[in-house]
Design an enzyme around this catalytic site. Structure first.
Site, mmCIF file in Angstrom:
data_model
loop_
_atom_site.group_PDB
_atom_site.id
_atom_site.type_symbol
_atom_site.label_atom_id
_atom_site.label_comp_id
_atom_site.label_asym_id
_atom_site.label_seq_id
_atom_site.Cartn_x
_atom_site.Cartn_y
_atom_site.Cartn_z
ATOM 1 N N GLY A 201 0.786 -1.229 0.000
ATOM 2 C CA GLY A 201 0.000 0.000 0.000
ATOM 3 C C GLY A 201 0.811 1.268 0.000
ATOM 4 O O GLY A 201 0.261 2.360 0.188
ATOM 5 N N GLU B 35 4.740 -6.130 0.685
ATOM 6 C CA GLU B 35 4.206 -6.406 -0.650
ATOM 7 C C GLU B 35 4.021 -5.126 -1.465
ATOM 8 O O GLU B 35 2.888 -4.722 -1.741
ATOM 9 C CB GLU B 35 2.878 -7.158 -0.529
ATOM 10 C CG GLU B 35 2.995 -8.510 0.154
ATOM 11 C CD GLU B 35 1.641 -9.118 0.491
ATOM 12 O OE1 GLU B 35 0.612 -8.466 0.204
ATOM 13 O OE2 GLU B 35 1.615 -10.222 1.050
ATOM 14 N N GLY C 229 3.590 -2.961 -4.704
ATOM 15 C CA GLY C 229 3.187 -3.165 -6.098
ATOM 16 C C GLY C 229 3.147 -1.826 -6.800
ATOM 17 O O GLY C 229 3.973 -1.522 -7.659
ATOM 18 N N ARG C 230 2.174 -1.003 -6.393
ATOM 19 C CA ARG C 230 2.031 0.339 -6.959
ATOM 20 C C ARG C 230 3.335 1.131 -6.856
ATOM 21 O O ARG C 230 3.717 1.839 -7.793
ATOM 22 C CB ARG C 230 0.922 1.072 -6.188
ATOM 23 C CG ARG C 230 0.677 2.489 -6.658
ATOM 24 C CD ARG C 230 -0.073 3.300 -5.590
ATOM 25 N NE ARG C 230 -1.160 2.543 -5.005
ATOM 26 C CZ ARG C 230 -2.413 2.560 -5.438
ATOM 27 N NH1 ARG C 230 -2.711 3.301 -6.489
ATOM 28 N NH2 ARG C 230 -3.339 1.867 -4.825
ATOM 29 N N ARG D 297 -9.573 4.070 -12.699
ATOM 30 C CA ARG D 297 -9.362 4.517 -11.318
ATOM 31 C C ARG D 297 -10.018 5.856 -11.017
ATOM 32 O O ARG D 297 -10.483 6.083 -9.900
ATOM 33 C CB ARG D 297 -7.872 4.580 -10.996
ATOM 34 C CG ARG D 297 -7.202 3.202 -10.987
ATOM 35 C CD ARG D 297 -5.781 3.272 -10.442
ATOM 36 N NE ARG D 297 -5.774 3.606 -9.023
ATOM 37 C CZ ARG D 297 -5.486 4.791 -8.535
ATOM 38 N NH1 ARG D 297 -5.177 5.809 -9.350
ATOM 39 N NH2 ARG D 297 -5.508 5.000 -7.230
ATOM 40 N N TYR E 13 -12.335 5.297 -8.000
ATOM 41 C CA TYR E 13 -11.791 5.769 -6.722
ATOM 42 C C TYR E 13 -11.746 7.289 -6.603
ATOM 43 O O TYR E 13 -11.203 7.800 -5.628
ATOM 44 C CB TYR E 13 -10.359 5.255 -6.536
ATOM 45 C CG TYR E 13 -10.195 3.769 -6.538
ATOM 46 C CD1 TYR E 13 -11.062 2.938 -5.843
ATOM 47 C CD2 TYR E 13 -9.137 3.177 -7.219
ATOM 48 C CE1 TYR E 13 -10.890 1.568 -5.844
ATOM 49 C CE2 TYR E 13 -8.949 1.810 -7.222
ATOM 50 C CZ TYR E 13 -9.838 1.006 -6.532
ATOM 51 O OH TYR E 13 -9.658 -0.356 -6.524
ATOM 52 N N CYS F 61 -19.225 6.061 -23.439
ATOM 53 C CA CYS F 61 -20.565 6.614 -23.274
ATOM 54 C C CYS F 61 -20.945 6.680 -21.795
ATOM 55 O O CYS F 61 -21.892 6.039 -21.345
ATOM 56 C CB CYS F 61 -21.561 5.748 -24.059
ATOM 57 S SG CYS F 61 -23.173 6.519 -24.236
ATOM 58 N N GLU F 62 -20.178 7.439 -21.032
ATOM 59 C CA GLU F 62 -20.413 7.641 -19.604
ATOM 60 C C GLU F 62 -19.983 9.049 -19.238
ATOM 61 O O GLU F 62 -18.879 9.476 -19.600
ATOM 62 C CB GLU F 62 -19.584 6.651 -18.761
ATOM 63 C CG GLU F 62 -19.946 5.201 -18.940
ATOM 64 C CD GLU F 62 -21.252 4.824 -18.255
ATOM 65 O OE1 GLU F 62 -21.695 5.588 -17.365
ATOM 66 O OE2 GLU F 62 -21.824 3.781 -18.615
ATOM 67 N N TYR G 71 -2.804 -0.770 -11.605
ATOM 68 C CA TYR G 71 -4.258 -0.907 -11.639
ATOM 69 C C TYR G 71 -4.908 -0.189 -12.817
ATOM 70 O O TYR G 71 -6.095 0.104 -12.771
ATOM 71 C CB TYR G 71 -4.865 -0.437 -10.305
ATOM 72 C CG TYR G 71 -4.231 -1.137 -9.139
ATOM 73 C CD1 TYR G 71 -4.515 -2.477 -8.883
ATOM 74 C CD2 TYR G 71 -3.312 -0.486 -8.322
ATOM 75 C CE1 TYR G 71 -3.901 -3.142 -7.840
ATOM 76 C CE2 TYR G 71 -2.691 -1.150 -7.281
ATOM 77 C CZ TYR G 71 -2.983 -2.482 -7.048
ATOM 78 O OH TYR G 71 -2.362 -3.145 -6.027
#
Length: 472
Positions: free
Chosen positions: A275, A317, A319-320, A361, A365, A392-393, A422
């Site tokens: 994280g 761990e 990752g990002r 994202r 988020y 189309c959003e 991600y």
């Protein structure tokens, strides 16, 4: 680019907004903290790994993810070296392909996977199953059987049903599985609620407070085919300091000591999760691996001394924090329009040839990103812009607010940094979009490591389309 300082451009009709967003002094400049190590601009043209993005797009098209191999390896090595007395697992869910899995192994890291698909990629890359961790809150029996048969180094159990399932599998195969128990420490990281994973009301782990974590350890220890290696805690994502880890570590170590005292089993390991945050905008101030390691070691040493216990072997761990800054996404601008807002202000909407299908994202988020024109320099005054996709959003937004040159136009290339984590891994075929390629760059050479999807890929699982094609 974005910055800490308050203030907005005071031109007539200028849009008012967050105090931290200001017009930059040089709209053509890069902010180093947002970009990978080899990113550079010359005469407004952005290059990464010695590869000009206009030349890359001319050959490979856009949208495209551009991965800086030198930067990725350097960040992996920085965690390896800073946490030299830890086991460092790269969180494959952030972004994984066989090439990246190979880089991870070459840099001396282990790999954490969350599905049979990620496990398959790791095996295809030649990784040793004993150096893999396996997460997931709902692993199927088939997934667990394969993990046990392969000898995956550790399986992180997340429910009582999984403990029962794993015990039955090991008994039937006559083998032993190494297990960690995922716990919720009741620590809520300063992040979006959907990526904060240590508070009580969510799907992951066993509650320490409610006693479920202790009971899970008891059940694992009662099974001859399961070997309890340690506890696993993960408090969330986009965390910039060790304060949350400090509170969580105290609670998890207290349980570690309780299991030793009450159940007679001293666990050799403990995982503090990942994280670790990165800079998406200049609001963000991420810590270095060295400072994170120093802070986490101090917390563990102090708490173990207070409890009178030996420190377990620790693991993390990231990752990002490794892949996030190592990748950017390059788009081609398709349309530009100004939209009138209340009070006479106007916002410039810049539409690109991608969007929520390659970066969900922002919609998922409310994530912030930055952007820069990658194909030319501009002397035009900056305007406040919103970079949007082609889907189309109404929520198909890539960058919510950014200052871009006022003469931005169709055909310009726009690059968004920090898209390694991600984005490709959560990409979709919404509106039947084709997912972009991942192109690794290094020493002036660009190579495709994940190719662009084709219409044939899109229709491969469409049984009706296959039948229709067969009749022609």
């Amino acid at each position: 680019m974005r910055a800490h300082e308050a203030g907005w451009a005071h031109a007539p009709g200028a849009l008012r907004g967050p105090a931290w967003l200001r017009q930059p002094e040089d709209i053509n400049a890069l902010v180093p903290i947002l970009w990978s190590e080899t990113a550079a601009k010359r005469d407004g043209v952005l290059s990464i790994g010695g590869v000009s993005l206009p030349e890359l797009v001319a050959e490979h098209g856009s949208a495209a993810y551009v991965l800086d191999e030198v930067d990725f390896r350097a960040r992996a090595a920085a965690f390896r070296d800073a946490f030299s007395d830890f086991d460092v697992y790269y969180a494959g869910k952030s972004f994984l392909c066989t090439t990246v899995a190979g880089w991870i192994a070459e840099e001396g890291l282990r790999l954490d996977v969350c599905s049979d698909g990620e496990l398959t990629v790791a095996l295809r890359a030649g990784l040793d199953p004993a150096l893999l961790g396996y997460h997931g809150n709902n692993k199927s029996r088939a997934e667990l059987v394969r993990a046990v048969e392969l000898g995956v180094g550790r399986i992180v159990v997340d429910s009582f049903h999984e403990i029962e399932r794993l015990a039955e599998i090991t008994a039937s195969l006559g083998v032993t599985a190494r297990v960690m128990v995922r716990v919720t420490a009741g620590v809520e990281a300063h992040t979006h609620e959907f990526i904060a994973t240590a508070h009580e009301d969510q799907k992951f782990g066993f509650s320490i407070t409610a006693g479920d974590a202790l009971e899970a350890a008891r059940r694992v220890l009662a099974e001859p085919g399961l070997r309890l290696e340690g506890l696993h805690s993960h408090i969330g994502s986009q965390i910039f300091d060790t304060s949350g880890f400090e509170v969580a570590a105290r609670r998890v170590l207290a349980l570690h000591a309780q299991i030793a005292a009450e159940l007679g089993h001293t666990m050799p390991e403990m995982d503090l999760g990942g994280g670790f945050g990165i800079a998406y905008t200049t609001q963000d101030d991420p810590s270095t691996p060295a400072l994170l390691a120093e802070g986490m070691r101090a917390v563990i040493a102090s708490e173990c001394e207070r409890l009178g216990i030996d420190s377990p072997r620790l693991s993390i761990e990231p990752g990002r924090a490794i892949v996030g800054p190592s990748m950017c996404t390059v788009y081609t601008v398709g349309t530009v329009k100004e939209v009138a807002l209340d009070g006479g202000a106007r916002r410039t909407y810049v539409s690109v040839d991608g969007g929520m299908s390659d970066n969900i994202r922002t919609a998922l988020y409310d994530a912030d990103y930055s952007a820069t024109v990658a194909s030319r320099a501009s002397e035009a005054p900056a305007v406040l812009a919103r970079v949007v996709g082609k889907h189309c959003e109404a929520g198909d937004i890539v960058v919510k607010d950014e200052f871009l040159p006022g003469d931005i136009a169709p055909g310009d290339l726009l690059a968004v940094p920090g898209t390694g984590a991600y984005c490709r891994s959560m990409a979709s075929n919404y509106n039947h979009a084709l997912r972009p390629p991942v192109i690794a760059v290094r020493d002036g050479v660009a190579r495709v490591i994940v190719r662009r999807e084709t219409v044939d890929d899109l229709l491969a699982t469409d049984v009706g389309a296959a039948l229709e094609g067969a009749t022609r």
